[in-house]
Motif scaffolding. Structure first.
Motif, PDB file in Angstrom:
ATOM      1  N   GLU A  25       0.739  -1.010   0.111  1.00  0.00           N
ATOM      2  CA  GLU A  25       0.102  -0.118  -0.098  1.00  0.00           C
ATOM      3  C   GLU A  25       0.823   1.215  -0.032  1.00  0.00           C
ATOM      4  O   GLU A  25       0.658   2.201  -0.627  1.00  0.00           O
ATOM      5  N   ASP A  26       1.954   1.466   0.790  1.00  0.00           N
ATOM      6  CA  ASP A  26       2.835   2.366   0.889  1.00  0.00           C
ATOM      7  C   ASP A  26       4.227   1.763  -0.146  1.00  0.00           C
ATOM      8  O   ASP A  26       5.030   1.223   0.239  1.00  0.00           O
ATOM      9  N   GLN A  27       4.066   2.402  -1.378  1.00  0.00           N
ATOM     10  CA  GLN A  27       4.887   1.848  -2.369  1.00  0.00           C
ATOM     11  C   GLN A  27       6.268   2.521  -2.628  1.00  0.00           C
ATOM     12  O   GLN A  27       6.634   3.424  -1.894  1.00  0.00           O
ATOM     13  N   THR A  28       7.405   1.627  -3.061  1.00  0.00           N
ATOM     14  CA  THR A  28       8.659   2.097  -3.256  1.00  0.00           C
ATOM     15  C   THR A  28       8.759   2.760  -4.747  1.00  0.00           C
ATOM     16  O   THR A  28       9.878   2.861  -5.118  1.00  0.00           O
ATOM     17  N   SER A  50      -8.744   5.086  -5.790  1.00  0.00           N
ATOM     18  CA  SER A  50      -7.742   4.144  -5.220  1.00  0.00           C
ATOM     19  C   SER A  50      -8.295   2.868  -4.479  1.00  0.00           C
ATOM     20  O   SER A  50      -9.357   3.036  -4.125  1.00  0.00           O
ATOM     21  N   PRO A  51      -7.622   1.981  -4.477  1.00  0.00           N
ATOM     22  CA  PRO A  51      -8.280   0.677  -3.728  1.00  0.00           C
ATOM     23  C   PRO A  51      -8.881   0.925  -2.487  1.00  0.00           C
ATOM     24  O   PRO A  51      -9.925   0.438  -2.078  1.00  0.00           O
ATOM     25  N   ARG A  52      -7.985   1.665  -1.504  1.00  0.00           N
ATOM     26  CA  ARG A  52      -8.477   1.852  -0.106  1.00  0.00           C
ATOM     27  C   ARG A  52      -9.720   2.861  -0.142  1.00  0.00           C
ATOM     28  O   ARG A  52     -10.849   2.458   0.749  1.00  0.00           O
ATOM     29  N   MET A  57     -15.673   2.969   0.530  1.00  0.00           N
ATOM     30  CA  MET A  57     -17.044   3.494   0.126  1.00  0.00           C
ATOM     31  C   MET A  57     -17.769   2.112  -0.056  1.00  0.00           C
ATOM     32  O   MET A  57     -19.266   2.029   0.329  1.00  0.00           O
ATOM     33  N   VAL A  58     -17.484   0.816  -0.424  1.00  0.00           N
ATOM     34  CA  VAL A  58     -18.450  -0.377  -0.711  1.00  0.00           C
ATOM     35  C   VAL A  58     -18.815  -0.698   0.807  1.00  0.00           C
ATOM     36  O   VAL A  58     -19.912  -1.326   1.003  1.00  0.00           O
ATOM     37  N   PRO A 169      -6.918  -4.907  -3.848  1.00  0.00           N
ATOM     38  CA  PRO A 169      -5.810  -4.712  -3.025  1.00  0.00           C
ATOM     39  C   PRO A 169      -4.460  -5.680  -3.666  1.00  0.00           C
ATOM     40  O   PRO A 169      -4.796  -6.748  -4.442  1.00  0.00           O
ATOM     41  N   VAL A 170      -3.085  -5.510  -3.381  1.00  0.00           N
ATOM     42  CA  VAL A 170      -2.131  -6.077  -3.799  1.00  0.00           C
ATOM     43  C   VAL A 170      -2.096  -7.624  -3.011  1.00  0.00           C
ATOM     44  O   VAL A 170      -2.750  -7.876  -2.014  1.00  0.00           O
ATOM     45  N   GLU A 171      -1.379  -8.641  -3.212  1.00  0.00           N
ATOM     46  CA  GLU A 171      -1.308 -10.057  -2.771  1.00  0.00           C
ATOM     47  C   GLU A 171      -1.066  -9.788  -1.225  1.00  0.00           C
ATOM     48  O   GLU A 171      -1.748 -10.382  -0.582  1.00  0.00           O
ATOM     49  N   GLN A 172      -0.197  -8.867  -0.743  1.00  0.00           N
ATOM     50  CA  GLN A 172       0.271  -8.943   0.556  1.00  0.00           C
ATOM     51  C   GLN A 172      -0.554  -8.214   1.471  1.00  0.00           C
ATOM     52  O   GLN A 172      -0.572  -8.283   2.752  1.00  0.00           O
ATOM     53  N   GLN A 173      -1.916  -7.693   1.005  1.00  0.00           N
ATOM     54  CA  GLN A 173      -2.872  -7.101   1.998  1.00  0.00           C
ATOM     55  C   GLN A 173      -4.416  -7.469   1.839  1.00  0.00           C
ATOM     56  O   GLN A 173      -4.930  -6.840   2.234  1.00  0.00           O
ATOM     57  N   LYS A 174      -4.535  -8.649   1.172  1.00  0.00           N
ATOM     58  CA  LYS A 174      -5.709  -9.065   1.154  1.00  0.00           C
ATOM     59  C   LYS A 174      -6.541  -9.408   2.133  1.00  0.00           C
ATOM     60  O   LYS A 174      -7.673  -9.229   2.657  1.00  0.00           O
ATOM     61  N   GLY A 175      -5.941  -9.877   3.392  1.00  0.00           N
ATOM     62  CA  GLY A 175      -6.342 -10.440   4.691  1.00  0.00           C
ATOM     63  C   GLY A 175      -6.662  -8.993   5.327  1.00  0.00           C
ATOM     64  O   GLY A 175      -7.840  -8.836   5.930  1.00  0.00           O
ATOM     65  N   ARG A 176      -5.908  -7.960   5.301  1.00  0.00           N
ATOM     66  CA  ARG A 176      -6.244  -6.654   5.841  1.00  0.00           C
ATOM     67  C   ARG A 176      -7.371  -5.883   5.067  1.00  0.00           C
ATOM     68  O   ARG A 176      -8.414  -5.398   5.748  1.00  0.00           O
TER      69      ARG A 176
END
Length: 504
Positions: A25-28, A50-52, A57-58, A169-176
């Motif tokens: 989410e905080d990208q390089t 943005s995804p977030r 909203m959803v 979301p990106v793969e590393q954040q789907k649980g969050r």
């Protein structure tokens, strides 16, 4: 963290000073975003497209629509003392939900998430209106129609919601992302439960909730349906790293029905997850009608409903980050999660069996039966049982959503998986509501839940053990679509790869 100073017209994303493995989410990266108001940063929420921001909203749409519906259903009988009407309405609801939900991915891919969500919210208002009308007039035709219509609408709404939650979301954040959504969504159910609790705070008998309760639900559901109109479609969404959601550029009804078939035919092992899908709402009928509506008075039912949905917030906040925990490979997390879910199934439903031995359908229907109030000695035990049932629901739903999200990142594929999930989930619900209408014994209802949940976990084991990868290659996500790497990767990525290849 630092912000790179650039020309504001570049609409650059936040960058991190440290290097990460894969986009987060905080990208390089310093990545240009398209021009326009949708891509202007709005603080910690990111930009509008943005995804977030879109997930938020959803979540609020679901806060107002299915969140309020859950609060109403959690009272047992749709807030009415006799659950028979709610049984009939919910049988109609989940029968149409099963059909529309199964094909929801096709409709969402063709119509877009905005139209699917906004149309989906309408059915919740009409469902609540029909319950209010039924308090004053005998209108079974209208009630059944409202239930069937809600099934159609809910199929579209939840298909769109699943697409957004799993593919944005990106793969590393789907649980969050699941945790964020589920917490906001269930805050709606909690607040909705406080409405009948406040309206019926002194009611120690089992009676219908007040007209004001239904009116409050109707107003909130209508607001949620209107809010859905302001969501942007998936093709407008840009992640912090500049990448986009994998979709079909020019979807047609033909390509989407073909894609629906390809999702199963190319990966038939997905069928091993279908029992988990089928079981995922089977237990609501027993918990809401067989426990809450059957054994408790009006004000205590409202309190139990609040505790049930509050427990889901706690469980989602815990399981989401745990499923994304760094330092443990994703395939290992999947196996651990399956084992933990099996242990929870045995412990919580074992406790439910001990409680269920204390009463029957006949005993609570007797004229001398007194509904349990929160002031009744011994209430604490069933209160905690119902609380843990709520936690279990969130853990089960969260793990299933996370599993589906781990199978790919393509919006098209995940829309179809979300459709399969909601369709089969609703088919299970329709069967169980019908069984409850036919007065299946409460002990048999509990046994069917316990056995189905355990069996579904065992059947899903081969998929969890052999098919969950630590990451899914982008080329695999693009398979079956008309998009290319240039369409979805961050700007300049392809050129960087080519330069690197030439240097080697």
């Amino acid at each position: 963290m630092t912000e790179i100073e650039t020309d504001p017209d570049l609409k650059t994303a936040r960058v991190a000073t440290e290097t990460t493995v894969g986009p987060t989410e905080d990208q390089t990266y310093e990545v240009p975003r398209p021009a326009g108001w949708m891509y202007k940063r709005l603080g910690v929420l990111g930009w509008y497209a943005s995804p977030r921001f879109q997930l938020g909203m959803v979540a609020f749409v679901c806060f107002m629509c299915p969140g309020m519906f859950n609060a109403l259903s959690g009272l047992g009988g749709g807030g009415k003392s006799d659950p028979g009407l709610a049984d009939d309405m919910n049988t109609a609801l989940y029968s149409t939900f099963a059909v529309v939900g199964f094909f929801a991915g096709t409709f969402v891919n063709r119509l877009g998430v905005r139209l699917a969500l906004s149309f989906g919210g309408i059915g919740y208002c009409i469902y609540s209106i029909s319950l209010l009308v039924s308090v004053h007039k005998y209108v079974p035709g209208f009630n059944i129609f409202a239930g069937a219509l809600l099934g159609v609408c809910a199929g579209l709404l939840w298909g769109a919601q699943g697409t957004i939650m799993m593919s944005y979301p990106v793969e590393q954040q789907k649980g969050r992302y699941f945790a964020w959504f589920w917490c906001i969504f269930n805050i709606g159910a909690c607040m909705g439960s406080l409405i009948p609790l406040g309206e019926n705070i002194h009611v120690k008998t089992n009676k219908n909730v007040s007209d004001g309760t239904y009116i409050a639900f109707i107003v909130l559901m209508f607001f949620g349906a209107c809010l859905a109109l302001f969501i942007c479609d998936a093709d407008k969404v840009v992640r912090p790293d500049g990448s986009k959601v994998v979709l079909m550029k020019n979807p047609s009804w033909k390509t989407e029905f073909i894609g629906l078939w390809q999702t199963i035919s190319s990966e038939p092992w997905i069928l091993f997850l279908f029992p988990m899908f089928f079981a995922s709402n089977w237990f609501y009928t027993y918990q809401q009608n067989g426990i809450n509506a059957a054994h408790f008075d009006t004000r205590t039912k409202a309190l139990n409903g609040f505790l049930y949905w509050f427990a889901q917030i706690i469980a989602a906040a815990l399981i989401g980050p745990l499923l994304d925990i760094e330092g443990v490979r994703r395939k290992i997390r999947a196996r651990i999660g399956l084992g933990v879910l099996f242990l929870l199934t045995m412990a919580i439903w074992g406790g439910g069996y001990a409680w269920q031995k204390g009463y029957t359908r006949e005993s609570v229907a007797a004229k001398d039966f007194t509904p349990t109030d929160w002031s009744t000695p011994g209430y604490v035990g069933p209160m905690f049982l119902y609380f843990f049932y709520g936690m279990y629901d969130a853990v089960w739903q969260g793990f299933v959503y996370w599993l589906m999200g781990a199978l790919g990142n393509s919006g098209r594929k995940l829309a179809n998986l979300a459709g399969f999930y909601k369709g089969l989930q609703s088919a299970g619900s329709a069967v169980m509501w019908s069984l409850d209408k036919n007065e299946l014994s409460y002990m048999s209802e509990l046994a069917s839940n316990w056995g189905l949940l355990c069996g579904a976990l065992l059947i899903a084991t081969p998929v969890v053990w052999m098919k969950i990868q630590d990451t899914v290659p982008i080329e695999e996500d693009l398979r079956g679509t008309d998009e290319t790497l240039e369409d979805v990767l961050p700007p300049g990525t392809i050129e960087q790869k080519r330069v690197g290849s030439d240097a080697i």
